[in-house]
Each structure stands twice: as structure tokens, then as C-alpha cells.
Design an enzyme around this catalytic site. Structure first.
Site, PDB file in Angstrom:
ATOM      1  N   GLY A  64       0.844  -1.187   0.000  1.00 46.94           N
ATOM      2  CA  GLY A  64       0.000   0.000   0.000  1.00 46.94           C
ATOM      3  C   GLY A  64       0.877   1.234   0.000  1.00 46.94           C
ATOM      4  CD  GLU A  87      -1.976   2.274  -3.588  1.00 39.95           C
ATOM      5  OE1 GLU A  87      -3.225   2.217  -3.486  1.00 39.95           O
ATOM      6  OE2 GLU A  87      -1.225   2.448  -2.618  1.00 39.95           O
ATOM      7  CB  ALA A 121      -0.334  -6.769  -1.069  1.00 38.78           C
ATOM      8  CG  LEU A 140       5.091   2.918   5.746  1.00 38.92           C
ATOM      9  CD1 LEU A 140       6.080   3.930   5.164  1.00 38.92           C
ATOM     10  CD2 LEU A 140       5.547   2.459   7.124  1.00 38.92           C
ATOM     11  CG  ASP A 143      -8.959   1.546   4.764  1.00 36.05           C
ATOM     12  OD1 ASP A 143      -9.439   2.007   5.819  1.00 36.05           O
ATOM     13  OD2 ASP A 143      -9.611   1.413   3.715  1.00 36.05           O
TER      14      ASP A 143
END
EC number: 2.1.1.33
Length: 239
Positions: A64, A87, A121, A140, A143
Site C-alpha cells: 500500500g 498499490e 497484496a 505505513l 486503511d
């Protein structure tokens, strides 16, 4: 990094602007998106992303990766390691790809060790990475999925941790950062309960070269800083 004035005058390449790549903050990881992914890690052509990779393998995965701020920083700190950002959002991943392409053109010979892949992922991690391949994984500002019914969608959960332990080598590290205390406590609880991981001490976290970079290198981290929000960091070792 300064660009030679003559060279920069001959090159019209500019870094992409995020305002042309705007997308909602998060994407539903359970939705049936259309992704291309290999059936086995050996089938993936990493050379399409890294011209110089040869027989070497990706060592770092930024899960992400957002707009790629931390990913680019990784490439600068570890020029001899290959790092990939994963992503799920199409416009955001397009931005990161264009950003890396522009950086490579503006800084000849640099940023050839970073790349971005649009994928989920949560579903396809083991399609890309071999067992014990990765040295570091980064989560990092993921959500938070605040609603209890959606906690199962959080990127850190018991089932996914088994996959992370599979692709991480012994001694490899998981880095987590969030500005949401509840999510921080959730991630720490689940990772600490998993038999494959142990939490680093505060002294070990402070000694890690990436600790400061975790906070402000990413675009989300900079946003939290501007808003004077809290940041919670935890690092875990694969045992």
C-alpha cells in the site's frame, strides 16, 4: 541531488503532479478488481521494472505504497537493494510509476532499484515472492477500516500474518506506522500473538536507520505532521 544544467535544459521531463491522479483515500480489498499476476514467482519478469536486476531478487516490499514518497526514499537509502511498492488504486499506482520513470530520466543511473506494481497484496503476495525472500515489509498508514464488521479487511490480521511470515526471511522486519491508536494496538496485538514474530524494543527501534524516515517520508506522513496528529510506530522481527 542536483541535475546538470545543460542536461536538464535538454530534457523536458517533469515530475508528475498528484492533482491529475486524484482518487479516493482507500479501495475495497475484497472487491473483484482486475489484476494480472503470475501463477508462481518464477514466472514474473522483474526485469520489466528493474533494468539491472539480473538474477537478483526484490528485498523490500512497501505494501500500500500510496504516492511513493517512502518507496523513493528507500531507493535512495539502499541503492543496492531492490524495493517494490504494491498499490491497489489504479490512479495512485499510475502516479508512482510515472514518478519513478520521471526520476530515472532526470537523474541518470538512479532510481533503477525501485518500482511499483498495481495489485492486491492481500490476495496475491505469494504469487510474487518466494519463501524467505524479503528482508523488510512496510505497512505505513494502512486503511483503518473503523467499522468492526470491516476489521477482517485490515491488512494486518492473523491469516495474512502467516503469509507475511512465509515471504519474510528469518530476521526480516515488519514496519508498521499509523496515526490511529486503535489500529496501532490492533496491529501490535495480532503480530505479537503470532508465533513467527517478536516486537523490537524501543532501543532497537530508535537504532533502526529507517525509524525517522517512517514518520515523514510518505505523503500521508507529511499530512499527519501538518495536521499535528499522533504517529504510532512498531517494528517486528521474523523469528
Amino acid at each position: 541531488m542536483e541535475v546538470d544544467s545543460k542536461k536538464s535544459s535538454d530534457v523536458v521531463t517533469k515530475l508528475p503532479q498528484k492533482r491529475f491522479y486524484r482518487q479516493r483515500a482507500h479501495s475495497n480489498p475484497i472487491a473483484d478488481h482486475s489484476f494480472q499476476y503470475p501463477a508462481h514467482p518464477d514466472e514474473y519478469e522483474w526485469s520489466q521494472h528493474y533494468p539491472d536486476i539480473g538474477d537478483r531478487r526484490v528485498a523490500f516490499a512497501d505494501i500500500g505504497c500510496g504516492y511513493g514518497g517512502f518507496l523513493v526514499t528507500l531507493g535512495e537509502i539502499y541503492p543496492d537493494k531492490f524495493a517494490v511498492g504494491m498499490e491497489i488504486r489504479v490512479k495512485v499506482s499510475d502516479y508512482v510509476m510515472d514518478r519513478i520513470d520521471a526520476l530515472r530520466k532526470l537523474h541518470e543511473g538512479q532510481y533503477r532499484n525501485v518500482a511499483c506494481i498495481r495489485t492486491n497484496a492481500m490476495k496475491y503476495l505469494t504469487n510474487f515472492f518466494h519463501k524467505a525472500q524479503l528482508e523488510k515489509m512496510f505497512f505505513l498508514y494502512p486503511d483503518p477500516h473503523f467499522k468492526k464488521a470491516k476489521h477482517k479487511w485490515r491488512i494486518i490480521n492473523s491469516a495474512l500474518l502467516s503469509e507475511y511470515s512465509y515471504v519474510l526471511r528469518k530476521g526480516g522486519l515488519i514496519y508498521t506506522v499509523t496515526d490511529v491508536r486503535d489500529l496501532h494496538e490492533w496491529m501490535c496485538k495480532h503480530i505479537e500473538q503470532h508465533p513467527a514474530f517478536e516486537r523490537l524494543s524501543e532501543a532497537e527501534v530508535e537504532a533502526d536507520i529507517l525509524s525517522e524516515k517512517l514518520l515523514d517520508s510518505s505523503e500521508e506522513g507529511k499530512k499527519v505532521t501538518r495536521n499535528k496528529g499522533d504517529k504510532f510506530v512498531a517494528i517486528f522481527r521474523r523469528v
